[in-house]
Design an enzyme around this catalytic site. Structure first.
Site, PDB file in Angstrom:
ATOM      1  N   SER A  56       0.871  -1.177   0.000  1.00 39.38           N
ATOM      2  CA  SER A  56       0.000   0.000   0.000  1.00 39.38           C
ATOM      3  C   SER A  56       0.902   1.219   0.000  1.00 39.38           C
ATOM      4  O   SER A  56       2.078   1.131   0.387  1.00 39.38           O
ATOM      5  CB  SER A  56      -0.848  -0.012   1.286  1.00 39.38           C
ATOM      6  OG  SER A  56      -1.475   1.240   1.488  1.00 39.38           O
ATOM      7  N   TYR A 109      -1.935   0.383  10.837  1.00 35.63           N
ATOM      8  CA  TYR A 109      -1.988  -0.108   9.454  1.00 35.63           C
ATOM      9  C   TYR A 109      -0.691   0.231   8.717  1.00 35.63           C
ATOM     10  O   TYR A 109      -0.116  -0.593   8.007  1.00 35.63           O
ATOM     11  CB  TYR A 109      -3.200   0.502   8.752  1.00 35.63           C
ATOM     12  CG  TYR A 109      -3.382   0.072   7.322  1.00 35.63           C
ATOM     13  CD1 TYR A 109      -3.607  -1.260   6.996  1.00 35.63           C
ATOM     14  CD2 TYR A 109      -3.336   1.006   6.280  1.00 35.63           C
ATOM     15  CE1 TYR A 109      -3.784  -1.653   5.667  1.00 35.63           C
ATOM     16  CE2 TYR A 109      -3.516   0.623   4.961  1.00 35.63           C
ATOM     17  CZ  TYR A 109      -3.733  -0.705   4.659  1.00 35.63           C
ATOM     18  OH  TYR A 109      -3.903  -1.095   3.343  1.00 35.63           O
TER      19      TYR A 109
HETATM   20  C1  8X3 Z   1      -4.982   1.862   1.548  1.00 41.14           C
HETATM   21  C2  8X3 Z   1      -4.393   3.211   1.412  1.00 41.14           C
HETATM   22  O1  8X3 Z   1      -4.376   5.582   2.356  1.00 41.14           O
HETATM   23  O2  8X3 Z   1      -6.106   4.101   3.206  1.00 41.14           O
HETATM   24  O3  8X3 Z   1      -4.027   0.860   1.568  1.00 41.14           O
HETATM   25  O4  8X3 Z   1      -3.819   3.822   3.865  1.00 41.14           O
HETATM   26  S1  8X3 Z   1      -4.677   4.201   2.780  1.00 41.14           S
END
Ligand code: 8X3
Length: 266
Positions: free
Chosen positions: A151, A164
């Site tokens: 990502s 995340y």
């Molecule tokens: C998703 C992109 O910007 O929501 O992997 O982290 S973000």
């Protein structure tokens, strides 16, 4: 689960896709099937991957569903053992590590460690588990490809992204390290880092099913990426000649210039 028979002398190469029940995973499975791969669809939700396998079969493609939680190492090992990679034929040539996701947008100061643990489990250890388990088969194929869907969160952080972002940095580091460690073997490691992608579930999962908060992520953005856009990118990378390694491909919608800078029409 029963063995997944992969080899017939005339059999097409096999692509294993994790998280194939929806979004980027399902779209990638469709594209790879159309590109001539025999696709092994893995995800926790058996009904979804069975339905996708039936859809692909209906369209004349080959697809095998296999219910799997990539965070369950024993189940992953059982899955790998069930793949018949000792007969003739090209075997598993492609592994697409797509399973992953975000939980919450809490700041580091107050985030729930359980969310962080769950995100590390699926986004990092899930990739480790299945990649380790399939490396022998990928090597034996003579032209293996490991794809890691990281990502843009794996490359730079943002407020509320902490858990995340940390996990996706882990996925990014797996790709970078694996490429160094495997050099000289017939395996390439491709990292695809998507930015804003509007799928049915990513934002909804992140916000615990809160549809309003999920919709706000894409509010005013004319054209966020779709799962199909990313699947197209994955399939293009995978279908380059085996000596061509797309190390890292960052893909964002035109309306997004960075994790922070998104053009929204009011
Ligand atoms: C998703 C992109 O910007 O929501 O992997 O982290 S973000």
């Amino acid at each position: 689960m029963p063995a997944v028979p992969l080899h017939r002398p005339e059999a097409p190469p096999v692509a294993v896709v994790t998280g194939a029940s929806s979004g980027i995973g399902a779209a990638t499975a469709r594209r790879l099937a159309a590109a001539g791969y025999r696709v092994v669809l893995t995800a926790r939700r058996k009904d979804r991957i069975e339905a996708l396998a039936a859809e692909l079969a209906e369209a004349g493609h080959e697809a095998v569903p296999y219910a799997l939680d990539v965070t369950d190492r024993a189940a992953v090992d059982e899955f790998a053992a069930s793949l018949d990679h000792h007969g003739p034929g090209p075997g598993v040539q492609v592994l697409v590590n797509n399973a992953g996701g975000a939980l919450g947008t809490d700041p580091v100061e107050t985030a729930d460690p359980a969310d962080w643990r769950a995100m590390y489990e699926v986004n990092v250890l899930g990739v480790l588990n299945i990649t380790q388990a399939l490396l022998p088969s990928l090597t034996a194929s003579g032209a293996g490809t490991v794809v890691i869907l990281s990502s843009t969160a794996g490359l730079a952080t943002y407020e509320g992204g902490g858990g995340y972002v940390a996990a996706k940095h882990g996925a990014h580091v797996i790709a970078e390290t694996l490429r160094l460690e495997l050099v000289g073997r017939p395996i390439r490691v491709i990292e695809i880092a998507p930015g804003m992608v509007k799928t049915d579930e990513f934002a909804l999962t992140r916000f615990g099913g809160d549809e309003e908060k999920a919709a706000a992520v894409y509010a005013g953005v004319a054209e966020p990426l779709t799962a199909e856009d990313v699947a197209d990118t994955v399939t293009w990378s995978v279908t380059r000649p085996p000596h061509v390694n797309i190390d890292l491909l960052v893909v964002r919608p035109r309306a997004q210039a960075s994790n922070y800078k998104v053009h929204r029409e009011s």
